[in-house]
Write a protein that holds these residues in place. Structure first.
Motif, PDB file in Angstrom:
ATOM      1  N   UNK A 427       0.832  -1.197   0.000  1.00 42.16           N
ATOM      2  CA  UNK A 427       0.000   0.000   0.000  1.00 42.16           C
ATOM      3  C   UNK A 427       0.873   1.255   0.000  1.00 42.16           C
ATOM      4  N   UNK A 428       1.943   1.237   0.799  1.00 41.49           N
ATOM      5  CA  UNK A 428       2.838   2.393   0.823  1.00 41.49           C
ATOM      6  C   UNK A 428       3.479   2.616  -0.539  1.00 41.49           C
ATOM      7  N   UNK A 466       9.532   0.597   1.189  1.00 39.32           N
ATOM      8  CA  UNK A 466       9.094   0.188   2.530  1.00 39.32           C
ATOM      9  C   UNK A 466       8.479   1.353   3.311  1.00 39.32           C
ATOM     10  N   UNK A 467       7.481   1.031   4.118  1.00 42.67           N
ATOM     11  CA  UNK A 467       6.799   2.040   4.926  1.00 42.67           C
ATOM     12  C   UNK A 467       7.658   2.442   6.122  1.00 42.67           C
ATOM     13  N   UNK A 468       7.859   3.746   6.293  1.00 44.50           N
ATOM     14  CA  UNK A 468       8.520   4.305   7.478  1.00 44.50           C
ATOM     15  C   UNK A 468       7.677   5.478   7.964  1.00 44.50           C
ATOM     16  N   UNK A 469       8.007   6.001   9.146  1.00 44.55           N
ATOM     17  CA  UNK A 469       7.191   7.085   9.693  1.00 44.55           C
ATOM     18  C   UNK A 469       7.773   8.461   9.393  1.00 44.55           C
ATOM     19  N   UNK A 470       8.658   8.528   8.405  1.00 37.75           N
ATOM     20  CA  UNK A 470       9.197   9.820   7.971  1.00 37.75           C
ATOM     21  C   UNK A 470       9.220   9.844   6.451  1.00 37.75           C
ATOM     22  N   UNK A 471       9.278  11.031   5.876  1.00 40.84           N
ATOM     23  CA  UNK A 471       9.344  11.194   4.440  1.00 40.84           C
ATOM     24  C   UNK A 471      10.783  11.307   3.988  1.00 40.84           C
ATOM     25  N   UNK A 472      11.159  10.537   3.002  1.00 42.00           N
ATOM     26  CA  UNK A 472      12.521  10.574   2.477  1.00 42.00           C
ATOM     27  C   UNK A 472      12.540  11.243   1.113  1.00 42.00           C
TER      28      UNK A 472
END
Length: 476
Positions: A427-428, A466-472
């Protein structure tokens, strides 16, 4: 479609080796002909083993403008000069090595070395020709060769058919779905396919032209296919069946290969129905791909799955509605358009549309309601004006949660480009790349063929984020 893939076959060798004595070309040609009889293709073998550059030049003239793919077998050790004329024939070449029959003593064939030699020349010396290659190993009657070569044939058959395909766009996209707008000229350049347009008004005009006896006869079949019916207005069956015949006629009259048809809001304004059943019925009874909401790329993607699988019944178009982290699964859903052959043992039910007219006194039929049966699936979507492609394979399973009303199923054991991916990361990934929100889903696993289709056509694959809690910055 009468378009056929044309496959050429040549065998190269040099005199000090034993290609002739072992009759490598002759035996290979017989086995190839038997294998390819399982596919709707034209097989064009060159009549003799190539022992010189002059032979290669003769083969070049023999194949000129005749073939789409050349299978070049190094039936024994071969000379570099033999390769050059053969690389003027097509930009799609398979280079084929066979094992030595004797594994000790004098080397009799030395085929694998020349396959490596030729591939290196194509990629380095002849890089300006931009030839796409795949290499094969073992004899044509072995599972190793058959499995690998069959993937190639299925992908190339689909590739050629897509290049000659026409999609009928009826009514344009549904209101606000601007993410599904396409540039038809770029699509034509990237994949060869063309789009022709018509209107919902024309569709309705054709729908009203059919004799009532034909409609009544088909309605009986449609109703008998359902395990239950709860449609508010029985006349909806009459109208949606007319839509079914009208779409079928438009496809035949215009030589369209699939269709993208706006299902709302013009259909309700002009004809007072939800056309879902007509689209699904075309898929199950006629094997015709019809994407809803005027999604051209969705129709292309459905058609591609139909071509690659050679299925008699069509793929379907779905949304990714929600995901279950605990079950590591996603629910694929649409509001009632999927063909009935996806259904589990409970079958399909004909119902009013679940969302159109909701919160009003309006009811729009006919739509389908079904839960998909457990099965292996392939999910794809050609996007960005046919510049990239999504490739997923996964399994539908029986979840304790039946999912949202409509046509739907729960998908798990998900692989992106044949590599396992979690539902959350999927989904991410789709959100981060700006995926158009539709997904073509077909029965069976044809992910290998789709990836190879992308390679032959130089499409980009969507890669995992991959889903992380910050924007890269890498995500944009």
């Amino acid at each position: 479609m009468t378009v056929k893939l044309n496959i050429g076959y040549v065998a190269t060798a040099i005199a000090p080796y034993y290609s002739n004595e072992y009759k490598v070309r002759e035996k290979s040609e017989i086995a190839l002909k038997k294998l390819l009889s399982n596919f709707d293709v034209n097989f064009i073998p060159f009549h003799k083993t190539i022992f010189s550059k002059k032979d290669s030049e003769e083969a070049e003239q023999f194949f000129k403008n005749k073939i789409d793919f050349l299978l070049l077998q190094t039936s024994s050790c071969s000379a570099g000069e033999q390769l050059y004329p053969l690389c003027n024939i097509t930009d799609k070449i398979g280079v084929w090595a066979v094992p030595d029959i004797e594994t000790e003593g004098d080397v009799k064939l030395h085929s694998l070395v020349s396959t490596s030699h030729y591939l290196a020349m194509i990629k380095k010396v002849l890089s300006d020709k931009d030839i796409t290659t795949k290499w094969f190993y073992n004899y044509a009657d072995t599972d190793e060769f058959i499995n690998k070569f069959s993937v190639t044939i299925r992908s190339l058959v689909a590739l050629k058919k897509m290049k000659h395909a026409k999609i009928g766009l009826v009514g344009g996209i549904s209101p606000g779905f601007d993410n599904m707008k396409v540039d038809q000229s770029i699509i034509k350049k990237n994949i060869g396919l063309s789009v022709e347009e018509s209107t919902i008004k024309e569709l309705v005009k054709i729908a009203d032209s059919f004799d009532q006896k034909i409609i009544d006869s088909e309605v009986i079949k449609i109703k008998s296919a359902a395990t239950s019916i709860s449609v508010s207005n029985d006349d909806s069956f009459n109208k949606v069946t007319r839509i079914y015949f009208a779409l079928k006629k438009m496809k035949e009259d215009n030589n369209w290969d699939s269709m993208a048809v706006q299902c709302w809001s013009q259909m309700q304004e002009l004809y007072g129905v939800a056309p879902c059943m007509a689209y699904g019925w075309l898929g199950s009874e006629d094997g015709i791909a019809v994407s809803c909401e005027g999604d051209v790329q969705g129709s292309m993607s459905m058609l591609l799955l139909n071509y690659i699988s050679n299925a008699e019944k069509s793929s379907t178009l779905l949304d990714l509605a929600t995901f279950d982290k605990e079950a590591d699964a996603v629910q694929m859903w649409h509001c009632g358009v999927s063909p009935r052959h996806f259904s589990n043992e409970d079958g399909i039910k004909w119902v009013d549309h679940t969302t159109l007219g909701r919160k009003t006194d309006k009811k729009y039929g006919v739509a389908g309601d079904q839960v998909f049966a457990p099965q292996e699936t392939t999910t794809t979507y050609i996007s960005n004006n046919a510049e990239r492609i999504l490739v997923l394979n996964s399994s539908i399973f029986e979840h304790t949660n039946k999912g949202f009303d409509g046509t739907r199923g729960w998908f798990r054991n998900i692989h992106l480009n044949r590599k396992k991916i979690t539902s959350e990361n999927l989904v991410n990934t789709l959100n981060m790349v700006g995926h158009e929100h539709h997904y073509a889903v077909g029965q069976g696993d044809y992910s290998k063929e789709l990836i190879e289709f992308a390679a032959w056509n130089k499409l980009k694959l969507i890669k995992e984020i991959p889903l992380v809690d910050y924007l890269s910055p890498l995500d944009n």
